[in-house]
Design an enzyme around this catalytic site. Structure first.
Site, PDB file in Angstrom:
ATOM      1  N   SER A 185     -49.930  -0.330  50.295  1.00 42.91           N
ATOM      2  CA  SER A 185     -49.440   0.958  49.800  1.00 42.91           C
ATOM      3  C   SER A 185     -50.046   2.134  50.572  1.00 42.91           C
ATOM      4  O   SER A 185     -49.840   2.239  51.768  1.00 42.91           O
ATOM      5  CB  SER A 185     -49.719   1.044  48.297  1.00 42.91           C
ATOM      6  OG  SER A 185     -49.088   2.163  47.745  1.00 42.91           O
ATOM      7  N   ASP A 195     -45.511   7.231  51.150  1.00 46.59           N
ATOM      8  CA  ASP A 195     -46.760   6.479  51.330  1.00 46.59           C
ATOM      9  C   ASP A 195     -46.427   5.199  52.115  1.00 46.59           C
ATOM     10  O   ASP A 195     -45.286   5.007  52.545  1.00 46.59           O
ATOM     11  CB  ASP A 195     -47.426   6.191  49.975  1.00 46.59           C
ATOM     12  CG  ASP A 195     -46.676   5.145  49.172  1.00 46.59           C
ATOM     13  OD1 ASP A 195     -45.437   5.131  49.237  1.00 46.59           O
ATOM     14  OD2 ASP A 195     -47.321   4.335  48.483  1.00 46.59           O
ATOM     15  N   ASP A 249     -45.805   2.115  51.586  1.00 45.73           N
ATOM     16  CA  ASP A 249     -44.735   1.173  51.239  1.00 45.73           C
ATOM     17  C   ASP A 249     -43.540   1.874  50.595  1.00 45.73           C
ATOM     18  O   ASP A 249     -42.638   1.211  50.080  1.00 45.73           O
ATOM     19  CB  ASP A 249     -45.257   0.027  50.362  1.00 45.73           C
ATOM     20  CG  ASP A 249     -45.719   0.486  48.993  1.00 45.73           C
ATOM     21  OD1 ASP A 249     -46.094   1.662  48.844  1.00 45.73           O
ATOM     22  OD2 ASP A 249     -45.701  -0.348  48.059  1.00 45.73           O
ATOM     23  N   ASP A 264     -42.855   3.502  47.938  1.00 43.71           N
ATOM     24  CA  ASP A 264     -42.449   3.597  46.530  1.00 43.71           C
ATOM     25  C   ASP A 264     -42.665   5.032  46.038  1.00 43.71           C
ATOM     26  O   ASP A 264     -42.090   5.437  45.045  1.00 43.71           O
ATOM     27  CB  ASP A 264     -43.134   2.561  45.629  1.00 43.71           C
ATOM     28  CG  ASP A 264     -44.638   2.550  45.732  1.00 43.71           C
ATOM     29  OD1 ASP A 264     -45.208   3.307  46.549  1.00 43.71           O
ATOM     30  OD2 ASP A 264     -45.269   1.767  44.986  1.00 43.71           O
TER      31      ASP A 264
HETATM   32 MG    MG Z   1     -47.098   2.757  47.275  1.00 49.19          MG
END
Ligand code: MG
Length: 454
Positions: free
Chosen positions: A100, A241, A243, A245
């Site tokens: 992340s 960020d 990844d 999400d």
């Molecule tokens: Mg993330």
């Protein structure tokens, strides 16, 4: 080792994370694969972000899954929410190799359930127990799984996000995307272009060394994004960020949009046409309640953590409630009509739709929200229970919300004191209608805490 120590020794708030080569190794990834493959059968989708260690860990994890008798579908480099979307459409579970927002030397694994949500605490503890006990299903020669690859399946996610809005809604709009050298380089620019936007990019080449900025999209790291927004006359800039999400924004002047204000604006956009229940953690700004009141919605608070929010949204909907919006005020809204997880690509797309509906620029919309002031402090202490008891005693005549730590709700201010689940510190958040309101409550809470033991 006691059972209590075993409990979520590996899994944190969002999966397992560690420094590559020290805590996060191919051996651990393979053992997680074997444990997961012993718990979930069928075809497991494996995705990864752009980190340099991603391939080694993905191969190791897949080896464990195959050995336990699962089939594996390698979907390649994709955002976590894209994997979540694809799992819900096609697979029996998923595993995402990502750390992340953590720096490049980190990596980790998020496990995705068949409904697209991240694995909850009880299942994570069960997975860990299997891993520590080495209680693995090891398939015989005729039961070992097969691996396939579906590198273009992510196109379905791009089409689904863009297709959630009227065709051409972004035409005439210019936007700048900063995927931070992460997996959204493939998805967010494509989504926004498909909505009709003219798209410029920065840090939009996959690169696990993160040469442009760190995976955490801090206001400082987004200076090139802000500069390109001003240079191109864009309506906004969006950054993800590691990844994707989460999504954060700069307005048309290049000014960073504080994430609670982002949450409130997107909440207003969703709730003004569809009133219902909004689900968010106790750490979210009271702006959420202001917007809820103005749009005829109600707010339900949960403990901190996007998995808790997502599962609460699903549970309340199952009880028959109309759950319209949710998520975290850290760039992590959840749009339940799309899917029950944070989704940075969807958040960027929703911002296009929000701004397409009028002639007020993003800066003016943000300025239209009350100018609440939030103070944050990290208090280093192992004496967490003592601190909570002293705060509860000092505010005994105030109704206290103990959903997660203690939240003190006063008319013009609120405060949250919350222990870290894994480390020796507590987080203090205070928000007031004015700086003076926030500072007054902060002083009272700080006096109640006193000098806690290190
Ligand atoms: Mg993330």
């Amino acid at each position: 080792m006691t059972e209590a120590q075993k409990k979520k020794q590996l899994f944190g708030t969002n999966g397992v994370r560690g420094i590559v080569g020290r805590d996060m190794t191919p051996l651990l990834a393979m053992r997680i694969g074997m444990a997961l493959g012993s718990m979930r059968k069928g075809t497991i989708a494996v995705g990864r972000d752009t980190r340099t260690s991603g391939q080694a860990l993905a191969h190791a994890l897949s080896a464990g899954l195959l050995a336990a008798g699962c089939d594996v579908c390698d979907v390649g480099i994709v955002p976590t929410p894209a994997l979540q979307y694809l799992v819900r459409q096609h697979f029996d579970a998923g595993a995402m190799i990502t750390a992340s927002h953590n720096p490049p030397e980190w990596n980790g694994i998020k496990v995705i359930e068949p409904d697209g949500t991240e694995m909850d605490d009880d299942a994570s503890i069960a997975l860990e127990e299997r891993l520590f006990a080495e209680s693995f299903d090891c398939a015989a020669w005729d039961g070992v799984g097969r691996e396939t690859a579906a590198p273009d399946l992510v196109e379905e996610y791009i089409a689904a996000v863009a297709g959630a809005f009227p065709g051409g809604i972004g035409s005439g709009m210019t936007v700048v995307v900063d995927p931070g050298s992460g997996p959204a380089a493939r998805t967010t620019p494509a989504i926004l272009a498909r909505m009709g936007c003219t798209v410029h990019t920065v840090n939009a080449i996959f690169d696990g060394t993160f040469p442009g900025r760190l995976p955490e999209p801090s206001p400082e790291g987004l200076a090139p994004l802000a500069a390109l927004v001003r240079e191109t006359g864009a309506h906004f800039g969006v950054a993800h960020d590691g990844d994707a999400d989460r999504a954060v924004f700069v307005d048309e002047t290049g000014t960073y949009l504080e994430e609670n204000r982002e949450f409130a604006l997107l909440q207003e956009y969703v709730c003004s046409t569809r009133p219902g229940l909004v689900v968010t953690p106790v750490a979210t700004s009271r702006l959420c309640e202001v917007v809820a009141k103005a749009t005829g919605c109600r707010v339900a608070y949960t403990a901190v953590g996007s998995i808790t929010v997502a599962r609460t949204m699903l549970a309340r909907a199952a009880e028959g409630e109309t759950v319209v919006f949710g998520g975290e005020g850290n760039g992590g809204p959840i749009f339940p009509a799309h899917q029950h997880c944070r989704d940075g690509g969807m958040t960027a797309a929703a911002m296009v739709a929000l701004l397409a509906g009028g002639d007020r620029p993003l800066s003016a919309r943000a300025a239209g929200l009350p100018p609440y002031v939030m103070l944050k402090e990290k208090i280093m202490t192992a004496e967490k229970e003592g601190v909570l008891a002293r705060v509860a005693a000092a505010f005994a005549d105030t109704p206290l919300d103990t959903t997660d730590g203690i939240r003190i709700n006063l008319p013009r201010a609120w405060a949250l004191i919350r222990p870290s689940g894994t480390e020796d510190f507590m987080r203090l958040l205070v928000e007031g209608e004015t700086k003076a309101d926030a500072e007054e409550l902060y002083t009272r809470v700080r006096a109640a805490i006193g000098k806690p033991k290190a």
